[in-house]
Design a protein around this motif. Structure first.
Motif, mmCIF file in Angstrom:
data_model
loop_
_atom_site.group_PDB
_atom_site.id
_atom_site.type_symbol
_atom_site.label_atom_id
_atom_site.label_comp_id
_atom_site.label_asym_id
_atom_site.label_seq_id
_atom_site.Cartn_x
_atom_site.Cartn_y
_atom_site.Cartn_z
ATOM 1 N N ARG A 135 -2.913 -3.999 -14.859
ATOM 2 C CA ARG A 135 -3.357 -2.821 -14.120
ATOM 3 C C ARG A 135 -4.867 -2.670 -14.236
ATOM 4 O O ARG A 135 -5.440 -2.898 -15.303
ATOM 5 C CB ARG A 135 -2.699 -1.553 -14.679
ATOM 6 N N ASP B 265 0.869 -1.173 0.000
ATOM 7 C CA ASP B 265 0.000 0.000 0.000
ATOM 8 C C ASP B 265 0.908 1.226 0.000
ATOM 9 O O ASP B 265 1.551 1.537 1.011
ATOM 10 C CB ASP B 265 -0.905 -0.021 1.231
ATOM 11 N N ASP C 231 0.179 4.296 -0.115
ATOM 12 C CA ASP C 231 -0.396 5.474 0.542
ATOM 13 C C ASP C 231 -0.094 5.510 2.032
ATOM 14 O O ASP C 231 -0.531 6.425 2.736
ATOM 15 C CB ASP C 231 -1.917 5.510 0.341
ATOM 16 N N TRP D 236 -1.844 -2.231 -9.394
ATOM 17 C CA TRP D 236 -0.873 -2.869 -10.286
ATOM 18 C C TRP D 236 -0.655 -4.282 -9.765
ATOM 19 O O TRP D 236 -0.209 -4.461 -8.631
ATOM 20 C CB TRP D 236 0.429 -2.083 -10.247
ATOM 21 N N PRO E 124 -7.010 2.738 -18.733
ATOM 22 C CA PRO E 124 -6.830 2.806 -17.274
ATOM 23 C C PRO E 124 -7.559 1.700 -16.521
ATOM 24 O O PRO E 124 -7.053 1.192 -15.520
ATOM 25 C CB PRO E 124 -7.382 4.186 -16.913
ATOM 26 N N GLN F 29 3.161 5.846 -8.201
ATOM 27 C CA GLN F 29 2.205 6.917 -7.893
ATOM 28 C C GLN F 29 2.164 7.977 -8.982
ATOM 29 O O GLN F 29 1.139 8.630 -9.176
ATOM 30 C CB GLN F 29 2.518 7.510 -6.532
ATOM 31 N N GLY G 16 -0.491 7.097 -11.218
ATOM 32 C CA GLY G 16 -1.819 7.026 -10.624
ATOM 33 C C GLY G 16 -2.095 5.710 -9.917
ATOM 34 O O GLY G 16 -3.249 5.361 -9.670
ATOM 35 N N ILE G 17 -1.038 4.992 -9.567
ATOM 36 C CA ILE G 17 -1.162 3.688 -8.904
ATOM 37 C C ILE G 17 -0.759 3.835 -7.444
ATOM 38 O O ILE G 17 0.296 4.406 -7.146
ATOM 39 C CB ILE G 17 -0.265 2.637 -9.594
ATOM 40 N N ASN G 18 -1.579 3.322 -6.526
ATOM 41 C CA ASN G 18 -1.225 3.402 -5.110
ATOM 42 C C ASN G 18 -1.174 2.043 -4.421
ATOM 43 O O ASN G 18 -1.011 1.966 -3.203
ATOM 44 C CB ASN G 18 -2.167 4.340 -4.349
ATOM 45 N N ARG H 144 -6.977 0.544 -12.996
ATOM 46 C CA ARG H 144 -6.996 1.874 -12.381
ATOM 47 C C ARG H 144 -5.816 2.048 -11.419
ATOM 48 O O ARG H 144 -4.685 2.125 -11.858
ATOM 49 C CB ARG H 144 -8.340 2.148 -11.730
ATOM 50 N N ASN H 145 -6.040 2.088 -10.103
ATOM 51 C CA ASN H 145 -4.947 2.403 -9.180
ATOM 52 C C ASN H 145 -4.229 1.172 -8.638
ATOM 53 O O ASN H 145 -3.407 1.271 -7.724
ATOM 54 C CB ASN H 145 -5.476 3.235 -8.003
#
Length: 345
Positions: free
Chosen positions: A235, A132, A134, A240, A212, A269, A272-274, A237-238
């Motif tokens: 992938r 994670d 974030d 991977w 996306p 990031q 756009g990947i978190n 969206r966010n």
């Protein structure tokens, strides 16, 4: 509760849209393996892929099925997540769904543990480690990063400047990746997945997806201008999904696979990947880097009352005797591995 079975390659556009809406609205379905594009891609390279459209699209069950009615997840050994595609509040009767889909059994090993409709058939609890991004500080130990900084500097001194391409669209690099992975399978004595035409064709097909909501992600690490490590993943969206990492074994002393992974984590990031999902497994690097776990379950849904009765009694015995349970787990794992190898053939 009624399901209409549709070949995976013939799902109408309005149902594909509904499927995508379910996937995006349900946090449990974060993985790209839950996207309709994944099932459609497998359906283009295999003829045994179907989708149970439940109650007109209230839910979907993608599956593979043989002529005996025995089912497995779409993609079989390459599927790192599977289950029911439905809104978060959906409650379904799996036996009714299975019978409507013409399935006698459905073996699973990567179903999110929170999908309660599969709980009665759970045999083993497991998990998928994830990073994670974030959570603030870099995941993994300080010693891990220090060790790999040294290896990177050594690689630059002895081979040449290190460069990383996070999203390569070069077909020749995908070929490098698959060839290295095949060589790795041979070295460790595991059946080579990519000797199966459908598996290789699937990778090539997924590599063409670049939206996306679903895309193939080919990343390459080069030293001195030559590729020495690659990773092909998915992938949504966010998220991977870390799928097929590999490297040129002559550069093994530099740990090029981990160097590439750390660069993927550093650059994710900006794309756009978190979250990077490692997939189920207890590889050392996964355990050292992951900072969260996704609970999973495995087992087999069965519709035959006799088989179900025998299995229920066995489950009760296992739950009542932890010592017996610990003995049965390895046997079950051996059975699942034999079953996995057989499905590759």
């Amino acid at each position: 509760m009624k399901a209409v079975v549709v070949p995976g390659s013939e799902l109408p556009e309005e149902l594909i849209i509904r499927w995508g809406e379910h996937q995006e609205s349900n946090p449990l379905l974060f993985s790209p393996f839950f996207r309709p594009e994944f099932t459609q891609a497998v359906a283009r390279v295999r003829r045994d892929v179907f989708v149970g459209v439940i109650d007109g699209g209230s839910a979907f069950l993608p599956f593979q099925r043989n002529f005996l009615g025995l089912g497995q997840p779409v993609g079989g050994p390459v599927s790192d997540y599977h289950g029911l595609i439905a809104p978060p509040d959906y409650r379904g009767d799996m036996l009714a769904i299975m019978r409507s889909c013409g399935l006698r059994t459905w073996c699973f090993n990567h179903v999110p543990a929170q999908q309660a409709m599969f709980e009665p058939w759970r045999v083993i609890e497991t998990e998928s480690p994830v990073v994670d991004l974030d959570q603030g500080e870099a995941p993994g130990s300080t010693a891990l990063y220090a060790d790999h900084r040294r290896k990177r500097r050594r690689l630059e001194r002895e081979v040449g400047p290190v460069e990383v391409e996070l999203q390569s669209t070069d077909p020749s690099m995908l070929e490098f990746c698959l060839e290295w992975k095949s060589a790795h399978y041979r070295r460790i004595g595991t059946p080579d997945l990519f000797l199966r035409p459908w598996a290789r064709a699937l990778m090539e097909l997924i590599a063409l997806h670049r939206k996306p909501e679903f895309s193939g992600m080919l990343s390459v690490l080069r030293a001195g201008g030559q590729p020495i490590a690659a990773h092909f993943g998915l992938r949504s969206r966010n998220v991977w999904h870390y799928w097929f990492p590999t490297y040129d074994p002559q550069f093994q002393r530099y740990s090029p696979g981990i160097l590439l992974l750390l660069d993927m984590m550093a650059g994710a990031q900006k794309l756009g990947i978190n979250m990077i999902d490692f997939g189920r497994g207890d590889n050392d690097y996964k355990l050292r880097i992951a900072n969260r776990r996704v609970p999973l379950i495995e087992g087999t849904v069965v519709t035959n009352p006799l088989i179900w009765s025998c299995r229920s009694k066995l489950t009760q015995l296992v739950k009542a005797a932890p010592a017996i349970k610990s003995l049965l787990k390895p046997a079950h794992r051996i059975y699942m591995e034999m079953d996995r190898v057989a499905k590759l053939r």
